[in-house]
Design a protein around this motif. Sequence first.
Motif, PDB file in Angstrom:
ATOM      1  N   GLN A  33      19.438 -16.397  -3.779  1.00 27.61           N
ATOM      2  CA  GLN A  33      19.177 -16.065  -5.179  1.00 27.61           C
ATOM      3  C   GLN A  33      17.752 -16.499  -5.571  1.00 27.61           C
ATOM      4  N   LYS A  34      17.354 -17.700  -5.148  1.00 30.98           N
ATOM      5  CA  LYS A  34      16.005 -18.197  -5.437  1.00 30.98           C
ATOM      6  C   LYS A  34      14.947 -17.311  -4.778  1.00 30.98           C
ATOM      7  N   GLU A  35      15.208 -16.902  -3.528  1.00 32.68           N
ATOM      8  CA  GLU A  35      14.271 -16.035  -2.819  1.00 32.68           C
ATOM      9  C   GLU A  35      14.123 -14.695  -3.537  1.00 32.68           C
ATOM     10  N   THR A  36      15.226 -14.147  -4.016  1.00 30.84           N
ATOM     11  CA  THR A  36      15.191 -12.876  -4.738  1.00 30.84           C
ATOM     12  C   THR A  36      14.388 -13.014  -6.028  1.00 30.84           C
ATOM     13  N   GLU A  37      14.623 -14.090  -6.750  1.00 30.66           N
ATOM     14  CA  GLU A  37      13.864 -14.326  -7.984  1.00 30.66           C
ATOM     15  C   GLU A  37      12.381 -14.490  -7.695  1.00 30.66           C
ATOM     16  N   LEU A  39      10.756 -13.177  -5.159  1.00 31.65           N
ATOM     17  CA  LEU A  39      10.240 -11.848  -4.821  1.00 31.65           C
ATOM     18  C   LEU A  39       9.990 -11.022  -6.079  1.00 31.65           C
ATOM     19  N   GLN A  40      10.897 -11.097  -7.040  1.00 35.68           N
ATOM     20  CA  GLN A  40      10.715 -10.368  -8.292  1.00 35.68           C
ATOM     21  C   GLN A  40       9.464 -10.869  -9.024  1.00 35.68           C
ATOM     22  N   PHE A  41       9.287 -12.182  -9.035  1.00 32.55           N
ATOM     23  CA  PHE A  41       8.122 -12.778  -9.685  1.00 32.55           C
ATOM     24  C   PHE A  41       6.833 -12.326  -8.996  1.00 32.55           C
ATOM     25  N   GLU A  42       6.813 -12.390  -7.672  1.00 30.28           N
ATOM     26  CA  GLU A  42       5.628 -11.984  -6.907  1.00 30.28           C
ATOM     27  C   GLU A  42       5.308 -10.510  -7.113  1.00 30.28           C
ATOM     28  N   LEU A  43       6.335  -9.684  -7.166  1.00 25.54           N
ATOM     29  CA  LEU A  43       6.123  -8.247  -7.392  1.00 25.54           C
ATOM     30  C   LEU A  43       5.454  -8.020  -8.740  1.00 25.54           C
ATOM     31  N   LYS A  44       5.969  -8.658  -9.780  1.00 20.09           N
ATOM     32  CA  LYS A  44       5.371  -8.505 -11.105  1.00 20.09           C
ATOM     33  C   LYS A  44       3.935  -9.013 -11.125  1.00 20.09           C
ATOM     34  N   HIS A  60       8.372  -2.092  -0.648  1.00 19.73           N
ATOM     35  CA  HIS A  60       8.463  -3.230   0.264  1.00 19.73           C
ATOM     36  C   HIS A  60       9.273  -4.373  -0.363  1.00 19.73           C
ATOM     37  N   PHE A  61       8.956  -4.712  -1.604  1.00 19.62           N
ATOM     38  CA  PHE A  61       9.658  -5.808  -2.266  1.00 19.62           C
ATOM     39  C   PHE A  61      11.128  -5.473  -2.514  1.00 19.62           C
ATOM     40  N   GLU A  62      11.417  -4.233  -2.890  1.00 19.66           N
ATOM     41  CA  GLU A  62      12.807  -3.838  -3.106  1.00 19.66           C
ATOM     42  C   GLU A  62      13.607  -3.903  -1.809  1.00 19.66           C
ATOM     43  N   LYS A  63      12.965  -3.549  -0.707  1.00 13.39           N
ATOM     44  CA  LYS A  63      13.617  -3.626   0.607  1.00 13.39           C
ATOM     45  C   LYS A  63      13.978  -5.086   0.930  1.00 13.39           C
ATOM     46  N   MET A  65      14.383  -7.543  -1.231  1.00 15.70           N
ATOM     47  CA  MET A  65      15.422  -7.998  -2.158  1.00 15.70           C
ATOM     48  C   MET A  65      16.786  -7.448  -1.753  1.00 15.70           C
ATOM     49  N   LYS A  66      16.810  -6.203  -1.286  1.00 17.81           N
ATOM     50  CA  LYS A  66      18.076  -5.593  -0.855  1.00 17.81           C
ATOM     51  C   LYS A  66      18.655  -6.333   0.358  1.00 17.81           C
ATOM     52  N   LYS A  67      17.789  -6.739   1.293  1.00 13.04           N
ATOM     53  CA  LYS A  67      18.247  -7.516   2.453  1.00 13.04           C
ATOM     54  C   LYS A  67      18.955  -8.784   2.000  1.00 13.04           C
ATOM     55  N   ARG A  68      18.365  -9.456   1.022  1.00 17.78           N
ATOM     56  CA  ARG A  68      18.955 -10.703   0.532  1.00 17.78           C
ATOM     57  C   ARG A  68      20.256 -10.452  -0.219  1.00 17.78           C
TER      58      ARG A  68
END
Length: 128
Positions: A33-37, A39-44, A60-63, A65-68
């Motif tokens: 969950q932390k990794e996904t958050e 990734l979302q922060f880095e994408l923005k 790339h970022f959505e891929k 996040m989907k893995k996680r």
Amino acid sequence: MKILQTVVVKQILTEASKQKLLEKYFARRLQLQKETEQLQFELKRLEKTKKFQSSALKIHFEKEMKKRQEKDKLLEFQIEQLHMLPIGSELKEKEVKALVDVEIGDRWDERLGQVSIIIKDGIVEDIR
């Protein structure tokens, strides 16, 4: 002659080992969950800099996040399965390699049968 053989390590489920496994699964889910958050922060953050192509970056970022999310779903399933297992069940924990002596005249089938190490609360209970 010595050869390598795969040995299955199994764990007998006890209240303590069940609790440990649940804690491990929940900790891993929290980490995902932390990794996904992150990734979302880095994408923005990267979208705001506009140094990279937005669509490729987003894909790339959505891929990632989907893995996680898929790993999280698997962990959720494992937690459900763990709740259903009765105490005393044997769970395959891992596989290790062992050296086995093979001599002329040994029975091949008996020598290299599937060997298992049974562990209960971190202590070797049996070798089969």
